[in-house]
Design a protein around this motif. Structure first.
Motif, mmCIF file in Angstrom:
data_model
loop_
_atom_site.group_PDB
_atom_site.id
_atom_site.type_symbol
_atom_site.label_atom_id
_atom_site.label_comp_id
_atom_site.label_asym_id
_atom_site.label_seq_id
_atom_site.Cartn_x
_atom_site.Cartn_y
_atom_site.Cartn_z
ATOM 1 N N ASP A 115 0.944 -1.286 0.114
ATOM 2 C CA ASP A 115 -0.013 0.034 0.001
ATOM 3 C C ASP A 115 0.888 1.046 -0.075
ATOM 4 O OD1 ASP A 115 -1.818 -1.849 0.153
ATOM 5 O OD2 ASP A 115 -2.936 -1.031 1.977
ATOM 6 N N ASP B 269 -5.771 -1.078 -4.789
ATOM 7 C CA ASP B 269 -4.905 -2.238 -4.729
ATOM 8 C C ASP B 269 -5.421 -3.146 -5.827
ATOM 9 O OD1 ASP B 269 -6.841 -3.662 -3.397
ATOM 10 O OD2 ASP B 269 -5.832 -3.527 -1.420
ATOM 11 N N ARG B 270 -4.708 -4.468 -5.870
ATOM 12 C CA ARG B 270 -5.239 -5.508 -6.673
ATOM 13 C C ARG B 270 -6.418 -6.085 -6.234
ATOM 14 N NH1 ARG B 270 0.220 -6.194 -5.697
ATOM 15 N NH2 ARG B 270 1.691 -6.097 -7.816
ATOM 16 N N ASP B 271 -6.861 -5.838 -4.998
ATOM 17 C CA ASP B 271 -8.408 -6.550 -4.523
ATOM 18 C C ASP B 271 -9.241 -5.540 -4.691
ATOM 19 O OD1 ASP B 271 -6.832 -9.053 -3.906
ATOM 20 O OD2 ASP B 271 -6.227 -8.263 -2.160
ATOM 21 N N GLY B 272 -9.059 -4.112 -5.242
ATOM 22 C CA GLY B 272 -9.960 -3.183 -5.337
ATOM 23 C C GLY B 272 -10.195 -2.559 -4.337
ATOM 24 N N GLN B 273 -9.554 -2.535 -3.177
ATOM 25 C CA GLN B 273 -9.540 -1.609 -1.848
ATOM 26 C C GLN B 273 -8.752 -0.494 -2.172
ATOM 27 O OE1 GLN B 273 -11.622 -3.047 0.669
ATOM 28 N NE2 GLN B 273 -11.733 -4.614 -0.831
ATOM 29 N N ARG C 100 -12.802 -2.828 -11.569
ATOM 30 C CA ARG C 100 -12.741 -3.161 -10.176
ATOM 31 C C ARG C 100 -13.678 -4.385 -9.746
ATOM 32 N NH1 ARG C 100 -16.652 1.243 -7.609
ATOM 33 N NH2 ARG C 100 -18.715 -0.124 -7.328
ATOM 34 N N GLY C 101 -14.414 -5.024 -10.601
ATOM 35 C CA GLY C 101 -15.372 -6.123 -10.213
ATOM 36 C C GLY C 101 -15.901 -7.020 -11.385
ATOM 37 N N ASP C 102 -16.871 -7.784 -10.854
ATOM 38 C CA ASP C 102 -17.306 -8.723 -11.936
ATOM 39 C C ASP C 102 -18.743 -8.817 -12.139
ATOM 40 O OD1 ASP C 102 -14.568 -10.099 -11.777
ATOM 41 O OD2 ASP C 102 -15.563 -10.915 -9.832
ATOM 42 N N GLN D 137 -7.686 -7.685 -17.165
ATOM 43 C CA GLN D 137 -7.198 -8.984 -16.540
ATOM 44 C C GLN D 137 -5.608 -9.269 -16.789
ATOM 45 O OE1 GLN D 137 -10.346 -11.517 -17.730
ATOM 46 N NE2 GLN D 137 -11.777 -10.763 -16.446
#
Length: 268
Positions: free
Chosen positions: A16, A123-127, A212-214, A252
């Motif tokens: 971070d 971040d890579r997890d979308g946070q 950021r998402g699916d 991706q």
């Protein structure tokens, strides 16, 4: 005890902090560029990095005078309230705020208007890691009264309520302008028509949602104010150059956090 090497110390820094550090380096690009204000904030709204122009505007002598402070501690109350409200919207939605028109202090202390873009740093997890903010002064528009608080309120609606049904005639009326005058002012400020400005905000937000998402493409289309999936795909391809599913596949393949907005390309 063995002291850590420089390489070991660097690797011990959290991802971070590394991401914020990389973003902060960009601020140096805007030193010496008159009329630009650049800020990196962490997720708590504290100023991590900024260019020299910010120091001049708030009459601070050294970076440490404001580093670690929030907008409410740095700017006059009326400006700070607006900036904080924007940050809260961005943090809640994790979407960029594009083409915002904001009041700002110029370097000589006078209040004027600027064009602002804010991007969530994820971040890579979308946070959320923080916020990137770039503002460009509009002295001519400020000097000639081209921008009013009514017009700024309408542009807020376009940039932050793009999921709503926006009628240009209603927007012009809300700005206290006729249709032609409203279109002329928008074109002078942004270089495009009101309809194109609305579409640009919707497509840029769609890019962020794809990143950021699916969510399904139909869901994203609705979240961005498109009520027809085929229209969404058609307009997305026209501006970005590929359809939404291809854009998602490209994202991706990217291994690092991404916060730079994809710039739409307008057909000639």
């Amino acid at each position: 005890m063995k002291e850590a090497t420089a390489e070991e110390s660097e690797s011990a820094v959290s991802p971070d902090r590394q991401a914020l550090h990389v973003a902060a380096q960009t601020a140096m690009l805007f030193d010496g560029m008159p009329g630009f204000a650049y800020v990196v904030k962490d997720a708590a709204g504290r100023y991590v990095a900024f260019n020299q122009s910010i120091l001049q505007r708030v009459k601070a002598r050294w970076p440490d005078d404001i580093r670690g402070l929030t907008a409410a501690q740095i700017w006059p109350e009326a400006l700070a309230q607006r900036y904080v409200a924007q940050d809260r919207w961005l943090l809640a939605r994790r979407l960029p705020i594009i083409d915002q028109i904001d009041p700002i202090l110029y370097n000589h202390g006078e209040t004027g208007w600027c064009k602002t873009c804010k991007y969530p740093l994820l971040d890579r997890d979308g946070q959320m890691l923080g916020i990137l903010c770039l503002s460009h002064d509009l002295p001519d528009a400020s000097r000639h009264g081209l921008i009013t608080h009514q017009l700024a309120g309408v542009l807020d609606r376009i940039s932050m309520h793009f999921d709503e049904k926006l009628q240009i005639a209603d927007l012009a009326s809300q700005a206290g302008l006729g249709l032609e005058q409203f279109a002329l002012r928008v074109r002078k400020i942004f270089g495009i028509s009101p309809a194109e400005l609305i579409l640009r905000n919707r497509i840029r937000s769609a890019c962020a949602l794809l990143r950021r998402g699916d969510d399904t493409l139909s869901d994203i289309a609705q979240q961005c104010g498109f009520y027809d999936h085929s229209q969404f795909s058609r307009q997305f391809r026209r501006m970005i150059g590929v359809n939404p599913s291809h854009y998602r596949k490209w994202l991706q393949t990217q291994s690092e956090p991404t916060w730079v907005s994809w710039e739409p390309r307008w057909p000639n």
